[in-house]
Design a protein around this motif. Structure first.
Motif, PDB file in Angstrom:
ATOM      1  N   ALA A  76      35.632  34.475  40.747  1.00  0.00           N
ATOM      2  CA  ALA A  76      35.394  35.880  40.409  1.00  0.00           C
ATOM      3  C   ALA A  76      36.688  36.569  39.981  1.00  0.00           C
ATOM      4  O   ALA A  76      36.691  37.414  39.076  1.00  0.00           O
ATOM      5  CB  ALA A  76      34.785  36.591  41.617  1.00  0.00           C
ATOM      6  N   ALA A  77      37.800  36.185  40.618  1.00  0.00           N
ATOM      7  CA  ALA A  77      39.080  36.854  40.325  1.00  0.00           C
ATOM      8  C   ALA A  77      39.717  36.343  39.033  1.00  0.00           C
ATOM      9  O   ALA A  77      40.436  37.083  38.358  1.00  0.00           O
ATOM     10  CB  ALA A  77      40.041  36.637  41.498  1.00  0.00           C
ATOM     11  N   ASP A  78      39.470  35.063  38.698  1.00  0.00           N
ATOM     12  CA  ASP A  78      40.106  34.442  37.519  1.00  0.00           C
ATOM     13  C   ASP A  78      38.998  33.998  36.560  1.00  0.00           C
ATOM     14  O   ASP A  78      38.588  32.837  36.564  1.00  0.00           O
ATOM     15  CB  ASP A  78      40.947  33.227  37.942  1.00  0.00           C
ATOM     16  CG  ASP A  78      42.130  33.623  38.812  1.00  0.00           C
ATOM     17  OD1 ASP A  78      42.294  34.832  39.077  1.00  0.00           O
ATOM     18  OD2 ASP A  78      42.883  32.726  39.224  1.00  0.00           O
ATOM     19  N   PRO A  79      38.515  34.910  35.724  1.00  0.00           N
ATOM     20  CA  PRO A  79      37.320  34.648  34.923  1.00  0.00           C
ATOM     21  C   PRO A  79      37.397  33.395  34.035  1.00  0.00           C
ATOM     22  O   PRO A  79      36.389  32.759  33.791  1.00  0.00           O
ATOM     23  CB  PRO A  79      37.184  35.909  34.062  1.00  0.00           C
ATOM     24  CG  PRO A  79      37.960  36.957  34.778  1.00  0.00           C
ATOM     25  CD  PRO A  79      39.055  36.257  35.524  1.00  0.00           C
ATOM     26  N   GLY A  80      38.571  33.008  33.560  1.00  0.00           N
ATOM     27  CA  GLY A  80      38.650  31.833  32.682  1.00  0.00           C
ATOM     28  C   GLY A  80      38.549  30.514  33.434  1.00  0.00           C
ATOM     29  O   GLY A  80      38.366  29.451  32.828  1.00  0.00           O
ATOM     30  N   LEU A  81      38.665  30.575  34.758  1.00  0.00           N
ATOM     31  CA  LEU A  81      38.791  29.336  35.536  1.00  0.00           C
ATOM     32  C   LEU A  81      37.528  28.481  35.501  1.00  0.00           C
ATOM     33  O   LEU A  81      37.593  27.257  35.358  1.00  0.00           O
ATOM     34  CB  LEU A  81      39.135  29.688  36.999  1.00  0.00           C
ATOM     35  CG  LEU A  81      39.259  28.503  37.949  1.00  0.00           C
ATOM     36  CD1 LEU A  81      40.425  27.597  37.537  1.00  0.00           C
ATOM     37  CD2 LEU A  81      39.451  28.992  39.393  1.00  0.00           C
ATOM     38  N   ARG A  82      36.366  29.119  35.607  1.00  0.00           N
ATOM     39  CA  ARG A  82      35.119  28.360  35.712  1.00  0.00           C
ATOM     40  C   ARG A  82      34.954  27.363  34.564  1.00  0.00           C
ATOM     41  O   ARG A  82      34.508  26.233  34.767  1.00  0.00           O
ATOM     42  CB  ARG A  82      33.918  29.341  35.753  1.00  0.00           C
ATOM     43  CG  ARG A  82      32.560  28.656  35.747  1.00  0.00           C
ATOM     44  CD  ARG A  82      32.360  27.849  37.036  1.00  0.00           C
ATOM     45  NE  ARG A  82      31.117  27.108  37.040  1.00  0.00           N
ATOM     46  CZ  ARG A  82      31.001  25.822  36.718  1.00  0.00           C
ATOM     47  NH1 ARG A  82      32.071  25.136  36.343  1.00  0.00           N
ATOM     48  NH2 ARG A  82      29.837  25.219  36.778  1.00  0.00           N
ATOM     49  N   GLU A  83      35.341  27.792  33.357  1.00  0.00           N
ATOM     50  CA  GLU A  83      35.155  26.927  32.182  1.00  0.00           C
ATOM     51  C   GLU A  83      36.140  25.761  32.173  1.00  0.00           C
ATOM     52  O   GLU A  83      35.944  24.790  31.452  1.00  0.00           O
ATOM     53  CB  GLU A  83      35.329  27.719  30.879  1.00  0.00           C
ATOM     54  CG  GLU A  83      34.152  28.622  30.539  1.00  0.00           C
ATOM     55  CD  GLU A  83      33.978  29.752  31.535  1.00  0.00           C
ATOM     56  OE1 GLU A  83      34.996  30.399  31.867  1.00  0.00           O
ATOM     57  OE2 GLU A  83      32.847  29.973  32.019  1.00  0.00           O
ATOM     58  N   ARG A  84      37.200  25.870  32.974  1.00  0.00           N
ATOM     59  CA  ARG A  84      38.224  24.815  32.962  1.00  0.00           C
ATOM     60  C   ARG A  84      37.936  23.706  33.976  1.00  0.00           C
ATOM     61  O   ARG A  84      38.650  22.709  34.009  1.00  0.00           O
ATOM     62  CB  ARG A  84      39.602  25.423  33.269  1.00  0.00           C
ATOM     63  CG  ARG A  84      40.067  26.423  32.226  1.00  0.00           C
ATOM     64  CD  ARG A  84      41.434  26.976  32.599  1.00  0.00           C
ATOM     65  NE  ARG A  84      42.457  25.939  32.598  1.00  0.00           N
ATOM     66  CZ  ARG A  84      43.638  26.027  33.225  1.00  0.00           C
ATOM     67  NH1 ARG A  84      43.921  27.115  33.915  1.00  0.00           N
ATOM     68  NH2 ARG A  84      44.514  25.050  33.155  1.00  0.00           N
ATOM     69  N   VAL A  85      36.911  23.901  34.803  1.00  0.00           N
ATOM     70  CA  VAL A  85      36.675  22.917  35.860  1.00  0.00           C
ATOM     71  C   VAL A  85      35.254  22.361  35.783  1.00  0.00           C
ATOM     72  O   VAL A  85      34.367  22.961  35.175  1.00  0.00           O
ATOM     73  CB  VAL A  85      36.908  23.520  37.267  1.00  0.00           C
ATOM     74  CG1 VAL A  85      38.303  24.134  37.376  1.00  0.00           C
ATOM     75  CG2 VAL A  85      35.845  24.559  37.610  1.00  0.00           C
ATOM     76  N   VAL A  86      35.092  21.219  36.408  1.00  0.00           N
ATOM     77  CA  VAL A  86      33.757  20.639  36.600  1.00  0.00           C
ATOM     78  C   VAL A  86      33.478  20.745  38.104  1.00  0.00           C
ATOM     79  O   VAL A  86      34.244  20.230  38.918  1.00  0.00           O
ATOM     80  CB  VAL A  86      33.719  19.177  36.108  1.00  0.00           C
ATOM     81  CG1 VAL A  86      32.365  18.555  36.398  1.00  0.00           C
ATOM     82  CG2 VAL A  86      34.031  19.122  34.610  1.00  0.00           C
ATOM     83  N   LEU A  87      32.400  21.443  38.428  1.00  0.00           N
ATOM     84  CA  LEU A  87      32.171  21.870  39.805  1.00  0.00           C
ATOM     85  C   LEU A  87      31.111  20.999  40.487  1.00  0.00           C
ATOM     86  O   LEU A  87      29.964  20.923  40.033  1.00  0.00           O
ATOM     87  CB  LEU A  87      31.728  23.333  39.775  1.00  0.00           C
ATOM     88  CG  LEU A  87      31.459  24.038  41.092  1.00  0.00           C
ATOM     89  CD1 LEU A  87      32.679  23.988  42.003  1.00  0.00           C
ATOM     90  CD2 LEU A  87      31.068  25.489  40.810  1.00  0.00           C
TER      91      LEU A  87
END
Ligand SMILES: NC(=O)c1ccc[n+]([C@@H]2O[C@H](COP(=O)([O-])OP(=O)(O)OC[C@H]3O[C@@H](n4cnc5c(N)ncnc54)[C@H](OP(=O)(O)O)[C@@H]3O)[C@@H](O)[C@H]2O)c1
Length: 292
Positions: A76-87
């Motif tokens: 939530a705090a770092d909006p670009g992060l989600r796209e950089r990882v495989v969860l």
């Protein structure tokens, strides 16, 4: 022909490109936002873009779901992060049952994880441990439902025997992509019980949990430690990770350290020069006898 074992730095899991190291959030509960950012940032620096967590992580410390909440705060705090990882997350361990993979419970678990993680989709959802009281057909039904509704993109298993994995796959009309057993130089069952053979046979990516034996490997000075220190030139952790990655099933070690410097130091595993003889010497030290 060179006797040095080569270790590719990337892997493919279904549609996802990931690094040959992953980062695990088992010990993540209670992490403050700044610390979470430092740990995940260090993981990304070494190419560990595959993040592993579970609904249960935090239970017994700060609470069930806590590790997912803290990772969710970071997304939530770092909006670009989600796209950089495989969860990757997991469901099905429900204290004190201890397991509950009945279809409604597994579905509810994945949906609750989605909320705690504050994301739109779970990239890979794993059944955390086999629930011996639920049929493979019912578990497959839950996974099929989650995937069809876009709650999860891909699925897999953790701590399943090869027979359990096959039985579950029999009721799915799409392939599972991950199996997550414990594997390390001190826990080598997966090399012999068919887990890593099935992975190669059907194209499952193995993710190795507790790749340093939960840290125990770092403190001992037995024969395994001596071999690893020799091969790693004193960097025992790097040698232990390189040993895992050299297996042809290409296990992805899940780094469990909460120390950004140690996470970064794991990159040395890529540069370890390990011969075939070195690899077997570690295995023989672990087994306590020469190979037959
Ligand atoms: N599917 C499952 O059932 C299951 C079960 C367990 C774990 N997992 C997954 O596997 C991940 C890793 O497990 P794990 O935490 O047991 O992994 P690990 O890497 O085997 O152990 C990590 C522990 O070793 C310590 N350690 C000591 N010296 C170290 C060094 N030189 N380098 C790195 N670490 C050192 C770390 O302490 P510091 O933090 O102080 O560095 C940390 O406490 C978990 O986060 C979770 O995602 C899955």
């Amino acid at each position: 022909m060179s006797d040095i074992l080569t270790v590719p730095r990337t892997r493919t899991i279904g549609p996802f490109d990931v690094g040959a190291l992953a980062y695990g959030c088992w010990r993540f509960a209670g992490t403050k936002l700044e610390d979470a950012r430092a740990k995940v940032g260090a993981a990304l620096e070494v190419g560990a873009n595959l993040l592993d967590t579970a609904a249960i992580y935090g239970f017994g410390e700060t609470g069930f779901g806590e590790a997912e909440e803290r990772l969710g705060d970071l997304f939530a705090a770092d909006p670009g992060l989600r796209e950089r990882v495989v969860l990757v997350t997991k469901g099905g361990i429900v204290p004190p049952e201890p397991y509950d993979s009945r279809a409604p419970e597994l579905i509810a678990s994945a949906e609750a994880s989605l909320k705690r993680l504050k994301v739109d989709v779970i990239d890979v959802f794993l059944v955390h441990r086999p629930d011996l009281l639920v049929s493979h057909e019912e578990v497959a039904g839950a996974l099929t439902d989650l995937r069809a509704r876009g709650v999860v993109q891909e699925v897999g298993v953790s701590n399943f025997t090869p027979a359990q994995t096959r039985a579950l796959q029999r009721f799915l009309d799409f392939p599972m992509v991950v199996t997550q057993p414990e594997i390390s130089v001190t826990e080598t069952s997966a090399l012999f019980d068919g887990t890593l053979d099935l992975a190669q046979e059907v194209g499952l990516t193995p993710m190795a949990w507790s790749p340093l034996g939960g840290g125990a490997l770092m403190t001992g000075d037995g024969p395994v430690a001596v071999e690893l220190d020799r091969i790693g030139g004193g960097d025992r952790a790097a040698a232990a990770l390189a040993w895992l990655m050299a297996h042809p099933a290409r296990p992805i070690p899940i780094l469990g350290s909460q120390n950004p410097d140690r996470i970064r130091a794991a990159a040395a595993a890529y540069d370890i020069q390990m011969t075939r003889r070195d690899w077997y010497a570690v295995l023989e030290a672990s087994l306590g006898h020469p190979m037959p």
